[in-house]
Structure formats: C-alpha cells, structure tokens
Design an enzyme around this catalytic site. Structure first.
Site, PDB file in Angstrom:
ATOM      1  N   HIS A 139      26.784  27.849  20.009  1.00 31.22           N
ATOM      2  CA  HIS A 139      28.015  27.363  19.268  1.00 31.22           C
ATOM      3  C   HIS A 139      28.592  26.473  20.311  1.00 31.22           C
ATOM      4  O   HIS A 139      28.758  26.723  21.122  1.00 31.22           O
ATOM      5  CB  HIS A 139      28.798  28.536  18.603  1.00 31.22           C
ATOM      6  CG  HIS A 139      29.194  29.915  20.160  1.00 31.22           C
ATOM      7  ND1 HIS A 139      27.757  30.525  20.578  1.00 31.22           N
ATOM      8  CD2 HIS A 139      30.387  29.728  20.099  1.00 31.22           C
ATOM      9  CE1 HIS A 139      29.128  31.473  21.583  1.00 31.22           C
ATOM     10  NE2 HIS A 139      30.274  30.120  20.998  1.00 31.22           N
ATOM     11  N   MET A 140      29.535  25.878  19.707  1.00 29.67           N
ATOM     12  CA  MET A 140      30.297  25.384  20.174  1.00 29.67           C
ATOM     13  C   MET A 140      32.109  25.033  19.775  1.00 29.67           C
ATOM     14  O   MET A 140      32.136  25.167  18.149  1.00 29.67           O
ATOM     15  CB  MET A 140      30.339  23.147  19.534  1.00 29.67           C
ATOM     16  CG  MET A 140      31.188  22.061  20.437  1.00 29.67           C
ATOM     17  SD  MET A 140      30.691  20.387  20.041  1.00 29.67           S
ATOM     18  CE  MET A 140      28.992  19.805  20.916  1.00 29.67           C
ATOM     19  N   HIS A 141      32.864  25.388  20.365  1.00 36.55           N
ATOM     20  CA  HIS A 141      34.356  25.683  19.524  1.00 36.55           C
ATOM     21  C   HIS A 141      34.866  24.370  19.694  1.00 36.55           C
ATOM     22  O   HIS A 141      34.909  23.378  20.219  1.00 36.55           O
ATOM     23  CB  HIS A 141      35.455  25.872  21.293  1.00 36.55           C
ATOM     24  CG  HIS A 141      34.909  27.307  21.213  1.00 36.55           C
ATOM     25  ND1 HIS A 141      35.325  28.622  20.776  1.00 36.55           N
ATOM     26  CD2 HIS A 141      33.050  28.132  22.442  1.00 36.55           C
ATOM     27  CE1 HIS A 141      34.627  30.028  21.784  1.00 36.55           C
ATOM     28  NE2 HIS A 141      33.184  29.451  22.410  1.00 36.55           N
TER      29      HIS A 141
ATOM     30  N   ARG B 281      36.117  29.785  11.318  1.00 40.07           N
ATOM     31  CA  ARG B 281      36.486  29.721  11.793  1.00 40.07           C
ATOM     32  C   ARG B 281      37.067  30.954  12.958  1.00 40.07           C
ATOM     33  O   ARG B 281      35.758  32.974  12.551  1.00 40.07           O
ATOM     34  CB  ARG B 281      38.140  30.217  11.048  1.00 40.07           C
ATOM     35  CG  ARG B 281      38.590  29.564  10.411  1.00 40.07           C
ATOM     36  CD  ARG B 281      39.839  29.734   9.228  1.00 40.07           C
ATOM     37  NE  ARG B 281      40.637  29.053   8.168  1.00 40.07           N
ATOM     38  CZ  ARG B 281      40.700  26.961   8.370  1.00 40.07           C
ATOM     39  NH1 ARG B 281      40.515  26.844  10.080  1.00 40.07           N
ATOM     40  NH2 ARG B 281      40.306  26.377   8.098  1.00 40.07           N
ATOM     41  N   ASP B 282      36.786  31.098  13.982  1.00 48.60           N
ATOM     42  CA  ASP B 282      37.252  32.045  15.244  1.00 48.60           C
ATOM     43  C   ASP B 282      38.285  33.037  14.684  1.00 48.60           C
ATOM     44  O   ASP B 282      39.057  33.084  14.754  1.00 48.60           O
ATOM     45  CB  ASP B 282      37.770  31.479  16.804  1.00 48.60           C
ATOM     46  CG  ASP B 282      36.712  32.755  17.703  1.00 48.60           C
ATOM     47  OD1 ASP B 282      35.988  31.704  19.003  1.00 48.60           O
ATOM     48  OD2 ASP B 282      37.246  33.757  17.814  1.00 48.60           O
ATOM     49  N   ILE B 283      37.172  34.604  15.097  1.00 50.18           N
ATOM     50  CA  ILE B 283      37.771  35.372  15.087  1.00 50.18           C
ATOM     51  C   ILE B 283      39.255  35.887  15.482  1.00 50.18           C
ATOM     52  O   ILE B 283      40.015  36.363  15.524  1.00 50.18           O
ATOM     53  CB  ILE B 283      36.992  37.179  14.699  1.00 50.18           C
ATOM     54  CG1 ILE B 283      37.428  38.085  14.047  1.00 50.18           C
ATOM     55  CG2 ILE B 283      36.588  37.237  16.124  1.00 50.18           C
ATOM     56  CD1 ILE B 283      36.337  38.517  14.530  1.00 50.18           C
TER      57      ILE B 283
ATOM     58  N   VAL C  12      28.823  35.462  23.405  1.00 50.29           N
ATOM     59  CA  VAL C  12      28.293  35.303  22.115  1.00 50.29           C
ATOM     60  C   VAL C  12      27.152  34.355  22.895  1.00 50.29           C
ATOM     61  O   VAL C  12      26.943  33.284  22.453  1.00 50.29           O
ATOM     62  CB  VAL C  12      28.270  34.956  20.682  1.00 50.29           C
ATOM     63  CG1 VAL C  12      27.927  35.367  19.805  1.00 50.29           C
ATOM     64  CG2 VAL C  12      29.727  35.759  20.261  1.00 50.29           C
TER      65      VAL C  12
ATOM     66  N   ASN D 134      30.359  26.712  26.028  1.00 50.56           N
ATOM     67  CA  ASN D 134      29.747  27.959  27.071  1.00 50.56           C
ATOM     68  C   ASN D 134      28.452  28.222  27.282  1.00 50.56           C
ATOM     69  O   ASN D 134      27.752  28.287  26.403  1.00 50.56           O
ATOM     70  CB  ASN D 134      30.938  29.177  27.274  1.00 50.56           C
ATOM     71  CG  ASN D 134      31.990  28.649  26.776  1.00 50.56           C
ATOM     72  OD1 ASN D 134      32.799  27.836  27.990  1.00 50.56           O
ATOM     73  ND2 ASN D 134      33.389  29.102  25.911  1.00 50.56           N
TER      74      ASN D 134
HETATM   75  P1  AMP Z   1      31.963  32.208  24.022  1.00 50.89           P
HETATM   76  O1  AMP Z   1      32.672  33.153  24.740  1.00 50.89           O
HETATM   77  O2  AMP Z   1      31.553  30.693  23.463  1.00 50.89           O
HETATM   78  O3  AMP Z   1      30.872  33.455  23.645  1.00 50.89           O
HETATM   79  O4  AMP Z   1      32.402  32.477  22.545  1.00 50.89           O
HETATM   80  C1  AMP Z   1      32.080  33.578  21.212  1.00 50.89           C
HETATM   81  C2  AMP Z   1      33.596  33.209  21.008  1.00 50.89           C
HETATM   82  O5  AMP Z   1      33.168  33.820  19.395  1.00 50.89           O
HETATM   83  C3  AMP Z   1      34.322  33.977  20.856  1.00 50.89           C
HETATM   84  O6  AMP Z   1      35.452  32.687  21.067  1.00 50.89           O
HETATM   85  C4  AMP Z   1      35.122  35.386  19.924  1.00 50.89           C
HETATM   86  O7  AMP Z   1      35.945  35.352  19.728  1.00 50.89           O
HETATM   87  C5  AMP Z   1      33.751  34.515  18.710  1.00 50.89           C
HETATM   88  N1  AMP Z   1      33.377  35.659  17.691  1.00 50.89           N
HETATM   89  C6  AMP Z   1      32.576  36.594  17.992  1.00 50.89           C
HETATM   90  N2  AMP Z   1      32.333  37.207  16.778  1.00 50.89           N
HETATM   91  C7  AMP Z   1      33.068  37.105  15.876  1.00 50.89           C
HETATM   92  C8  AMP Z   1      33.000  37.039  14.513  1.00 50.89           C
HETATM   93  N3  AMP Z   1      32.056  38.064  14.012  1.00 50.89           N
HETATM   94  N4  AMP Z   1      33.500  36.171  13.539  1.00 50.89           N
HETATM   95  C9  AMP Z   1      33.956  35.133  14.131  1.00 50.89           C
HETATM   96  N5  AMP Z   1      34.327  34.042  15.403  1.00 50.89           N
HETATM   97  C10 AMP Z   1      34.078  35.510  16.247  1.00 50.89           C
END
Ligand code: AMP
Ligand code: ZN
Length: 112
Positions: free
Chosen positions: A100-102, A29-31, A96, A87
């Site tokens: 990763h895929m949202h 789950r996204d934080i 990050v 992204n």
């Molecule tokens: P992006 O903009 O696609 O790189 O999104 C990175 C996502 O990672 C964001 O939605 C953040 O909220 C999420 N994120 C960053 N650190 C963590 C973490 N430790 N646990 C869960 N989600 C995270």
C-alpha cells in the site's frame, strides 16, 4: 491471503471507506489518519511488500502514480500538494504486509 486485513477489505469481508477502485487498486481512507487526508492506495493482488514485487507485476505498478494523481484531484488536494509514502519492512514501520502507498495531505506536512 488468509488473515490479511487488506485482502479481507478487497474481498468485501471487512468494511472500509473506499473512494476509488480499478482493475489493479483500491483506495480507502486510513482507519487511523495522521493527517486530514490520509488515503491508502492498495494493490488488489496480495504483494507483501516492495521486496516481493516481481517482474510480471510491472503492469500493476505502471499505473500507481496515475491512481495517486487521480485520487489527489478527487480529494481536492492536488494544488496544495501531498506526500506519497511506502513503508517496507520493520525499520520503516510497515505493519500491514500487503502493498500500500499512503497519500498524505490536507494540511502542511511535517518535514521528513
Ligand atoms: P503501514 O505502517 O504502512 O503498514 O501502515 C498501515 C496502515 O494501515 C496504518 O496507517 C493503519 O492505520 C492502516 N489500517 C490498518 N487497518 C486498517 C483498516 N481496516 N482500514 C483502514 N486502514 C487500516
Ligand atoms: Zn493481502
């Protein structure tokens, strides 16, 4: 990859709310969720972005949509629907640098 937040989660050095795992992916789950359901489908292999995907990685990515479908069903959002977003790079807002895929769902999503 040293210093990578998702590598730390995969290695168990950082906590996460993990809902799925297989040989190639974890799903957490996204934080900082932007919708009621906001999952991240993360490659276990450190691949910085779509730009860094190489031909031998094709096996990993052959299953990414099957994983998405599986966790969507697990979350009960497969009927109402969901959005999958990747992204890549600065202008897309990638923060990050680990693939990763949202998976976004759980309520009506804003139009792109
Ligand atoms: P992006 O903009 O696609 O790189 O999104 C990175 C996502 O990672 C964001 O939605 C953040 O909220 C999420 N994120 C960053 N650190 C963590 C973490 N430790 N646990 C869960 N989600 C995270
Ligand atoms: Zn990483």
């Amino acid at each position: 990859m040293k210093g990578c937040v998702f590598c730390k989660i995969i290695n168990g050095d950082l906590p996460s709310d993990k809902i799925y795992e297989d040989d190639s992916f974890i799903v957490i789950r996204d934080i900082n969720p932007v919708y009621r359901t906001h999952l991240l489908i993360i490659t276990k292999k450190h691949i910085s972005s779509v730009n860094e995907i190489e031909d031998p990685d094709r096996d990993i990515f052959s299953t990414v949509f099957l994983v998405a479908k599986k966790v969507a069903a697990k979350e009960g959002v497969e009927v109402n629907g969901y959005r999958l977003t990747v992204n890549c790079g600065k202008d897309a807002g990638q923060i990050v640098s680990h693939f990763h895929m949202h998976l976004l769902a759980g309520e009506p999503l804003r139009n792109l």
